[in-house]
Design a protein around this motif. Sequence first.
Motif, PDB file in Angstrom:
ATOM      1  N   LEU A  17      55.158  45.500  59.382  1.00 32.12           N
ATOM      2  CA  LEU A  17      55.913  46.705  59.022  1.00 32.12           C
ATOM      3  C   LEU A  17      56.788  46.434  57.804  1.00 32.12           C
ATOM      4  CD1 LEU A  17      57.026  47.804  62.613  1.00 32.12           C
ATOM      5  CD2 LEU A  17      54.955  48.460  61.354  1.00 32.12           C
ATOM      6  N   ASN A  18      56.295  45.574  56.920  1.00 35.47           N
ATOM      7  CA  ASN A  18      57.104  45.068  55.813  1.00 35.47           C
ATOM      8  C   ASN A  18      56.601  45.501  54.444  1.00 35.47           C
ATOM      9  OD1 ASN A  18      59.478  43.601  55.340  1.00 35.47           O
ATOM     10  ND2 ASN A  18      58.330  41.775  54.737  1.00 35.47           N
ATOM     11  N   THR A  19      55.843  46.575  54.384  1.00 40.33           N
ATOM     12  CA  THR A  19      55.355  47.051  53.083  1.00 40.33           C
ATOM     13  C   THR A  19      56.486  47.375  52.105  1.00 40.33           C
ATOM     14  OG1 THR A  19      53.363  47.921  54.141  1.00 40.33           O
ATOM     15  CG2 THR A  19      53.849  48.720  51.931  1.00 40.33           C
ATOM     16  N   PRO A  20      57.671  47.852  52.552  1.00 42.79           N
ATOM     17  CA  PRO A  20      58.760  48.071  51.596  1.00 42.79           C
ATOM     18  C   PRO A  20      59.182  46.799  50.860  1.00 42.79           C
ATOM     19  CG  PRO A  20      59.220  49.225  53.634  1.00 42.79           C
ATOM     20  CD  PRO A  20      58.033  48.358  53.894  1.00 42.79           C
ATOM     21  N   ALA A  21      58.866  45.636  51.427  1.00 40.04           N
ATOM     22  CA  ALA A  21      59.143  44.374  50.749  1.00 40.04           C
ATOM     23  C   ALA A  21      57.930  43.903  49.963  1.00 40.04           C
ATOM     24  CB  ALA A  21      59.562  43.297  51.758  1.00 40.04           C
ATOM     25  N   SER A  22      56.759  43.996  50.555  1.00 41.97           N
ATOM     26  CA  SER A  22      55.528  43.605  49.880  1.00 41.97           C
ATOM     27  C   SER A  22      54.338  44.185  50.618  1.00 41.97           C
ATOM     28  CB  SER A  22      55.409  42.073  49.828  1.00 41.97           C
ATOM     29  OG  SER A  22      54.178  41.684  49.232  1.00 41.97           O
ATOM     30  N   GLY A  23      53.478  44.854  49.881  1.00 42.13           N
ATOM     31  CA  GLY A  23      52.264  45.378  50.474  1.00 42.13           C
ATOM     32  C   GLY A  23      51.240  44.277  50.677  1.00 42.13           C
ATOM     33  N   LEU A  24      50.244  44.552  51.503  1.00 38.77           N
ATOM     34  CA  LEU A  24      49.165  43.601  51.751  1.00 38.77           C
ATOM     35  C   LEU A  24      48.077  43.740  50.686  1.00 38.77           C
ATOM     36  CD1 LEU A  24      48.860  44.029  55.620  1.00 38.77           C
ATOM     37  CD2 LEU A  24      50.075  42.228  54.360  1.00 38.77           C
ATOM     38  N   LEU A  25      47.254  42.717  50.576  1.00 33.44           N
ATOM     39  CA  LEU A  25      46.156  42.739  49.612  1.00 33.44           C
ATOM     40  C   LEU A  25      44.870  43.137  50.330  1.00 33.44           C
ATOM     41  CD1 LEU A  25      45.879  42.014  46.552  1.00 33.44           C
ATOM     42  CD2 LEU A  25      44.882  39.844  47.307  1.00 33.44           C
ATOM     43  N   PRO A  26      44.207  44.201  49.887  1.00 31.23           N
ATOM     44  CA  PRO A  26      42.962  44.619  50.536  1.00 31.23           C
ATOM     45  C   PRO A  26      41.845  43.606  50.294  1.00 31.23           C
ATOM     46  CG  PRO A  26      43.902  46.375  49.172  1.00 31.23           C
ATOM     47  CD  PRO A  26      44.613  45.114  48.811  1.00 31.23           C
ATOM     48  N   ALA A  27      40.943  43.494  51.242  1.00 31.34           N
ATOM     49  CA  ALA A  27      39.834  42.552  51.133  1.00 31.34           C
ATOM     50  C   ALA A  27      38.998  42.756  49.863  1.00 31.34           C
ATOM     51  CB  ALA A  27      38.956  42.639  52.381  1.00 31.34           C
ATOM     52  N   PRO A  28      38.658  43.997  49.475  1.00 29.69           N
ATOM     53  CA  PRO A  28      37.862  44.164  48.251  1.00 29.69           C
ATOM     54  C   PRO A  28      38.592  43.674  46.991  1.00 29.69           C
ATOM     55  CG  PRO A  28      37.783  46.152  49.581  1.00 29.69           C
ATOM     56  CD  PRO A  28      38.842  45.286  50.172  1.00 29.69           C
ATOM     57  N   VAL A  29      39.913  43.829  46.956  1.00 31.90           N
ATOM     58  CA  VAL A  29      40.686  43.355  45.809  1.00 31.90           C
ATOM     59  C   VAL A  29      40.709  41.826  45.792  1.00 31.90           C
ATOM     60  CG1 VAL A  29      42.915  43.428  44.618  1.00 31.90           C
ATOM     61  CG2 VAL A  29      42.084  45.439  45.853  1.00 31.90           C
ATOM     62  N   TYR A  30      40.852  41.235  46.965  1.00 28.32           N
ATOM     63  CA  TYR A  30      40.825  39.776  47.073  1.00 28.32           C
ATOM     64  C   TYR A  30      39.483  39.224  46.592  1.00 28.32           C
ATOM     65  CZ  TYR A  30      40.712  35.162  49.302  1.00 28.32           C
ATOM     66  OH  TYR A  30      40.592  33.824  49.543  1.00 28.32           O
ATOM     67  N   ALA A  31      38.397  39.869  46.993  1.00 26.93           N
ATOM     68  CA  ALA A  31      37.063  39.418  46.573  1.00 26.93           C
ATOM     69  C   ALA A  31      36.916  39.514  45.063  1.00 26.93           C
ATOM     70  CB  ALA A  31      35.989  40.247  47.284  1.00 26.93           C
ATOM     71  N   TRP A  32      37.391  40.587  44.488  1.00 27.36           N
ATOM     72  CA  TRP A  32      37.325  40.745  43.020  1.00 27.36           C
ATOM     73  C   TRP A  32      38.131  39.659  42.326  1.00 27.36           C
ATOM     74  CZ3 TRP A  32      41.025  41.532  39.264  1.00 27.36           C
ATOM     75  CH2 TRP A  32      40.563  41.898  38.002  1.00 27.36           C
ATOM     76  N   ARG A  33      39.318  39.362  42.848  1.00 22.93           N
ATOM     77  CA  ARG A  33      40.178  38.343  42.238  1.00 22.93           C
ATOM     78  C   ARG A  33      39.502  36.966  42.290  1.00 22.93           C
ATOM     79  NH1 ARG A  33      46.053  39.799  42.455  1.00 22.93           N
ATOM     80  NH2 ARG A  33      46.527  37.681  43.149  1.00 22.93           N
ATOM     81  N   LYS A  34      38.869  36.666  43.397  1.00 22.06           N
ATOM     82  CA  LYS A  34      38.170  35.388  43.515  1.00 22.06           C
ATOM     83  C   LYS A  34      37.055  35.275  42.481  1.00 22.06           C
ATOM     84  CE  LYS A  34      37.022  33.618  47.429  1.00 22.06           C
ATOM     85  NZ  LYS A  34      36.445  33.462  48.795  1.00 22.06           N
ATOM     86  N   ALA A  35      36.317  36.361  42.311  1.00 17.91           N
ATOM     87  CA  ALA A  35      35.222  36.350  41.334  1.00 17.91           C
ATOM     88  C   ALA A  35      35.748  36.184  39.909  1.00 17.91           C
ATOM     89  CB  ALA A  35      34.399  37.638  41.455  1.00 17.91           C
ATOM     90  N   GLN A  36      36.883  36.828  39.598  1.00 17.60           N
ATOM     91  CA  GLN A  36      37.476  36.718  38.267  1.00 17.60           C
ATOM     92  C   GLN A  36      37.989  35.306  37.998  1.00 17.60           C
ATOM     93  OE1 GLN A  36      37.476  39.298  35.883  1.00 17.60           O
ATOM     94  NE2 GLN A  36      36.070  40.053  37.452  1.00 17.60           N
ATOM     95  N   GLU A  37      38.633  34.707  38.979  1.00 19.06           N
ATOM     96  CA  GLU A  37      39.109  33.335  38.824  1.00 19.06           C
ATOM     97  C   GLU A  37      37.943  32.376  38.617  1.00 19.06           C
ATOM     98  OE1 GLU A  37      42.003  32.499  38.192  1.00 19.06           O
ATOM     99  OE2 GLU A  37      43.494  32.905  39.739  1.00 19.06           O
ATOM    100  N   ASP A  38      36.874  32.584  39.360  1.00 14.84           N
ATOM    101  CA  ASP A  38      35.691  31.734  39.224  1.00 14.84           C
ATOM    102  C   ASP A  38      35.075  31.875  37.836  1.00 14.84           C
ATOM    103  OD1 ASP A  38      33.717  29.955  40.631  1.00 14.84           O
ATOM    104  OD2 ASP A  38      32.369  31.596  40.079  1.00 14.84           O
ATOM    105  N   GLN A  39      35.009  33.109  37.344  1.00 18.63           N
ATOM    106  CA  GLN A  39      34.465  33.361  36.006  1.00 18.63           C
ATOM    107  C   GLN A  39      35.298  32.665  34.931  1.00 18.63           C
ATOM    108  OE1 GLN A  39      31.791  34.924  34.906  1.00 18.63           O
ATOM    109  NE2 GLN A  39      32.303  35.015  32.718  1.00 18.63           N
ATOM    110  N   PHE A  40      36.602  32.781  35.045  1.00 15.11           N
ATOM    111  CA  PHE A  40      37.499  32.162  34.065  1.00 15.11           C
ATOM    112  C   PHE A  40      37.415  30.634  34.136  1.00 15.11           C
ATOM    113  CE2 PHE A  40      42.063  31.063  32.868  1.00 15.11           C
ATOM    114  CZ  PHE A  40      41.810  31.130  31.508  1.00 15.11           C
ATOM    115  N   PHE A  41      37.348  30.107  35.351  1.00  9.53           N
ATOM    116  CA  PHE A  41      37.278  28.666  35.544  1.00  9.53           C
ATOM    117  C   PHE A  41      35.998  28.084  34.932  1.00  9.53           C
ATOM    118  CE2 PHE A  41      35.906  25.135  38.387  1.00  9.53           C
ATOM    119  CZ  PHE A  41      36.889  24.215  38.023  1.00  9.53           C
ATOM    120  N   LYS A  42      34.889  28.777  35.103  1.00 11.59           N
ATOM    121  CA  LYS A  42      33.596  28.243  34.673  1.00 11.59           C
ATOM    122  C   LYS A  42      33.256  28.568  33.218  1.00 11.59           C
ATOM    123  CE  LYS A  42      31.474  28.310  39.274  1.00 11.59           C
ATOM    124  NZ  LYS A  42      30.416  28.920  40.122  1.00 11.59           N
ATOM    125  N   HIS A  43      33.767  29.713  32.725  1.00 13.52           N
ATOM    126  CA  HIS A  43      33.289  30.173  31.422  1.00 13.52           C
ATOM    127  C   HIS A  43      34.393  30.471  30.416  1.00 13.52           C
ATOM    128  CE1 HIS A  43      29.375  30.478  33.320  1.00 13.52           C
ATOM    129  NE2 HIS A  43      29.903  31.265  34.254  1.00 13.52           N
TER     130      HIS A  43
END
Length: 358
Positions: A17-43
């Motif tokens: 019940l703490n969204t006023p302090a910080s919202g949660l990260l949705p799974a699809p956004v997390y997956a996108w972030r992982k893919a972006q980090e991997d792309q940057f790391f490799k290329h």
Amino acid sequence: MPDFKKHFPALQECTYLNTPASGLLPAPVYAWRKAQEDQFFKHGNDYAQTIETLNDVRKTLGRFFHASETDIALVPNFSLGLNMLLEGLPQQQKILLLNGDYPSVNWPVHMRDFDVCVAETTGNVEHNIEAAVARHHPTVFIFSVVQWLNGIKLDLGFLEELKAYHPDLLLIADGTQYLGTEQFNFRDSPLDVLGASAYKWLLSGYGNGFFLFKETIKEDVFPSAIGFNSAAGFDSRPEETTFAKHFEPGHLDAFNFGSLQQSLQFMETLGVEAIQDEIVKLSQKAKTAFTKAGLLSETVANREIHSSIFNLKGNDALFQKLKSNNITCSQRGGGIRVGFHFYNTEEDLEIFLKALHA
């Protein structure tokens, strides 16, 4: 009811019940972030792609909030954006603030050479604002749409009337505790400027925010912040910088702002109206229960319009009891602050009420 919880693994760990302090990260956004980090790391980085990504972010923001994409500035957070905005505001302004508003709203104003007046957020808040405008004749009103401590939400209809009666009064709003909770049309709103950090109700993680500007604000604010990222090209001159680009003086993080875009698209997929309906339904149930239990201030209990944030009467012992029941919330302003987003359920409310009365 749609199963929103499945997109947020953190909800399996606790009653959040703490969204006023910080919202949660949705799974699809997390997956996108992982893919972006991997792309940057490799290329490595493709700067042309970064520019395209940032332009797409502005387009998505413009569509989501009904704003002109050319009048959108991407900023790391609301606080930085407001400070840059105030640097461009002529110093002879008389500015109206709300007593107890978020420090990042009020402090930057007090630290500058402005004539400051204040309206109280107890009793009839809109009446207090109207009286302060009539008494002090401010040129600017800077405020949070939803108050961080107790969840008081200003009546947007009142703000429309205020602007209609005082068309020269600049309305500059912080939407950090508001945007993401209901449908909002900036173009049709009375606001001249709306800024927000996106890590709360917009579920975008940290390091991303934005400001939306009406075209008319350019007649009253003259921002001086600038850097090479503000330029349209290598041959551009500083004086050719567009208004919104003054707020983007340095390189922007496509990873963080891309997360904002992904979160907005995720919320569009779920349906903004469906999100709003879930929040309103649960918040009304919570307010009824909290009022019956005598946990709300008189000001909040008596308001017809309220947000999904509540500050409940309670000491540290109660807060520790909630923690021991695996309930995540915050201590703020001498009370216990909770907030209900669309991923919360009536079961979460029942768990919270049971822990309160145990």
